[in-house]
Design a protein around this motif. Structure first.
Motif, short mmCIF file in Angstrom:
data_model
loop_
_atom_site.label_atom_id
_atom_site.label_comp_id
_atom_site.label_asym_id
_atom_site.label_seq_id
_atom_site.Cartn_x
_atom_site.Cartn_y
_atom_site.Cartn_z
N TYR A 17 -3.64 -30.95 -4.17
CA TYR A 17 -3.78 -29.82 -5.09
C TYR A 17 -2.57 -29.79 -6.02
O TYR A 17 -1.44 -29.66 -5.55
CB TYR A 17 -3.88 -28.52 -4.31
CG TYR A 17 -5.06 -28.48 -3.36
CD1 TYR A 17 -6.27 -27.90 -3.76
CD2 TYR A 17 -4.98 -29.04 -2.10
CE1 TYR A 17 -7.36 -27.88 -2.91
CE2 TYR A 17 -6.07 -29.02 -1.24
CZ TYR A 17 -7.26 -28.44 -1.65
OH TYR A 17 -8.34 -28.42 -0.81
N ASN A 19 -0.45 -27.85 -8.68
CA ASN A 19 -0.22 -26.48 -9.14
C ASN A 19 0.71 -26.48 -10.33
O ASN A 19 1.86 -26.91 -10.22
CB ASN A 19 0.39 -25.66 -8.00
CG ASN A 19 -0.56 -25.54 -6.83
OD1 ASN A 19 -1.57 -24.86 -6.91
ND2 ASN A 19 -0.26 -26.26 -5.76
N TYR A 28 -4.69 -18.50 -11.68
CA TYR A 28 -4.78 -19.89 -11.18
C TYR A 28 -4.06 -20.10 -9.85
O TYR A 28 -4.59 -20.75 -8.94
CB TYR A 28 -4.21 -20.87 -12.21
CG TYR A 28 -5.09 -21.08 -13.41
CD1 TYR A 28 -6.11 -22.04 -13.39
CD2 TYR A 28 -4.92 -20.33 -14.57
CE1 TYR A 28 -6.92 -22.24 -14.49
CE2 TYR A 28 -5.73 -20.51 -15.67
CZ TYR A 28 -6.73 -21.47 -15.63
OH TYR A 28 -7.53 -21.66 -16.72
N ALA A 29 -2.84 -19.59 -9.73
CA ALA A 29 -2.03 -19.85 -8.53
C ALA A 29 -2.70 -19.28 -7.29
O ALA A 29 -2.80 -19.95 -6.26
CB ALA A 29 -0.64 -19.26 -8.71
N SER A 32 -5.84 -21.26 -6.43
CA SER A 32 -5.48 -22.54 -5.82
C SER A 32 -5.20 -22.36 -4.33
O SER A 32 -5.67 -23.12 -3.49
CB SER A 32 -4.25 -23.12 -6.51
OG SER A 32 -3.75 -24.23 -5.80
N LEU A 48 0.19 -30.48 -1.31
CA LEU A 48 0.35 -29.60 -2.48
C LEU A 48 1.46 -30.16 -3.36
O LEU A 48 2.53 -30.51 -2.85
CB LEU A 48 0.73 -28.18 -2.06
CG LEU A 48 -0.40 -27.18 -1.80
CD1 LEU A 48 -1.24 -27.64 -0.62
CD2 LEU A 48 0.17 -25.81 -1.52
N PHE A 50 3.76 -29.23 -6.79
CA PHE A 50 4.15 -28.19 -7.73
C PHE A 50 4.88 -28.84 -8.90
O PHE A 50 5.95 -29.43 -8.72
CB PHE A 50 5.06 -27.17 -7.04
CG PHE A 50 4.39 -26.43 -5.91
CD1 PHE A 50 3.70 -25.24 -6.13
CD2 PHE A 50 4.42 -26.94 -4.62
CE1 PHE A 50 3.07 -24.57 -5.10
CE2 PHE A 50 3.79 -26.28 -3.57
CZ PHE A 50 3.11 -25.10 -3.81
N GLY A 54 4.24 -24.29 -12.13
CA GLY A 54 3.81 -24.16 -10.73
C GLY A 54 4.98 -23.97 -9.78
O GLY A 54 4.83 -23.33 -8.73
N GLN A 57 5.71 -20.53 -8.43
CA GLN A 57 4.87 -19.93 -7.38
C GLN A 57 5.67 -19.74 -6.09
O GLN A 57 5.38 -18.84 -5.31
CB GLN A 57 3.65 -20.81 -7.09
CG GLN A 57 2.67 -20.89 -8.24
CD GLN A 57 1.50 -21.82 -7.94
OE1 GLN A 57 1.21 -22.13 -6.79
NE2 GLN A 57 0.83 -22.28 -8.98
N TYR A 76 2.60 -18.98 1.32
CA TYR A 76 3.04 -20.38 1.31
C TYR A 76 3.81 -20.72 2.59
O TYR A 76 3.78 -21.85 3.06
CB TYR A 76 3.90 -20.68 0.07
CG TYR A 76 3.14 -20.53 -1.23
CD1 TYR A 76 2.30 -21.55 -1.68
CD2 TYR A 76 3.21 -19.37 -1.98
CE1 TYR A 76 1.59 -21.42 -2.85
CE2 TYR A 76 2.50 -19.23 -3.16
CZ TYR A 76 1.69 -20.25 -3.59
OH TYR A 76 0.97 -20.11 -4.75
N SER A 128 -6.88 -29.80 -9.70
CA SER A 128 -5.82 -29.33 -10.58
C SER A 128 -5.98 -27.86 -10.91
O SER A 128 -7.06 -27.43 -11.30
CB SER A 128 -5.85 -30.18 -11.86
OG SER A 128 -4.72 -29.87 -12.65
N PHE A 129 -4.89 -27.10 -10.75
CA PHE A 129 -4.90 -25.67 -11.06
C PHE A 129 -3.73 -25.32 -11.98
O PHE A 129 -2.66 -25.84 -11.83
CB PHE A 129 -4.78 -24.85 -9.77
CG PHE A 129 -5.98 -24.95 -8.90
CD1 PHE A 129 -7.03 -24.05 -9.03
CD2 PHE A 129 -6.07 -25.95 -7.95
CE1 PHE A 129 -8.15 -24.14 -8.22
CE2 PHE A 129 -7.19 -26.05 -7.13
CZ PHE A 129 -8.23 -25.16 -7.27
#
Lengths: 129, 99
Positions: A17, A19, A28-29, A32, A48, A50, A54, A57, A76, A128-129
């Motif tokens: 993923y 972010n 989006y976050a 995701s 994940l 970042f 991102g 986040q 998280y 993808s986010f």
């Protein structure tokens, strides 16, 4: 491809993923994170990444009382309970934003963009986010 | 005039367009993801400091705290709450939002 078989006969794929968005200005976050938890529930091999905004986040010390939105950053930290332990952060993204690994709420592996590029090549599915 | 910027400077050029079009003496208020521009030591901090030599730069404190960056703000940026936002809007004849 690196697909493994699960005990019940299912297939384990490598899901990554990406972010790229800051946490509260858009949805989006949070979306995701929901999808990551779904992937983990199906016992997939989840990573994940970042990059760009991102990285915001997972900044420490988020306190959303003043904006009347849910602070989802503690989630998280709970990811490891779902066996989601592969968190990668792009070094260039941190540096551009005046951040360092110490500013992050979770343990991550800081990688260069080139290393992340290679990581993406190993995946079966990239979202993808 | 009061200018507001609500987008991250790392994702959109709203902040730079605002800086290019804000007359000296203007007030510039960073809100929502716009507050990321207030972080000390980012690739944008020099541009923000340059803008602060001709304009007054404010940031919404609730948005900074929500994003975990309230402790990293460039010296000289004025922090305001929602009531302060209203005061700024009333003190200036016009408000321009750079979306």
């Amino acid at each position: 491809m690196s697909e493994e078989m699960m005990e019940g006969g299912g297939t384990i794929k490598k899901f990554c993923y990406i972010n790229r968005k800051a946490p509260y200005g858009t949805v989006y976050a949070l979306e995701s994170l929901e999808v990551v938890l779904i992937g983990a529930a199906f016992e997939q091999d989840v990573s994940l990444v970042f990059v760009d905004d991102g990285v915001f986040q997972i900044t420490k010390g988020q306190d959303t009382a003043g904006i009347e939105q849910k602070n989802f950053s503690p989630t998280y930290r709970a990811l490891e309970m779902y066996d989601v332990e592969k968190l990668y952060v792009e070094r260039e993204a941190l540096e551009a934003r005046g951040l360092s690994e110490e500013d992050l709420i979770v343990d991550v592996q800081v990688m260069s963009a080139a290393e992340i590029r290679d990581l993406l090549e190993e995946q079966d599915v990239v979202l993808s986010f | 005039m009061l200018h507001t910027v609500n987008k991250s400077p790392f994702e959109k050029n709203s902040l730079e367009t605002c800086f290019a079009h804000a007359k000296e003496g203007s007030a510039i208020l960073l809100i929502e993801d716009g507050v990321y521009a207030a972080i000390q030591g980012s690739v944008f901090s020099d541009k923000v400091k340059q803008a602060m030599s001709t304009c007054t730069v404010y940031a919404l404190e609730g948005d900074l705290k929500a994003r975990g960056v309230a402790g990293k703000v460039i010296d000289g940026i004025q922090l305001v709450d929602y009531a302060g936002f209203v005061d700024l809007a009333c003190q200036h004849d016009k408000v321009t939002a750079w979306l």
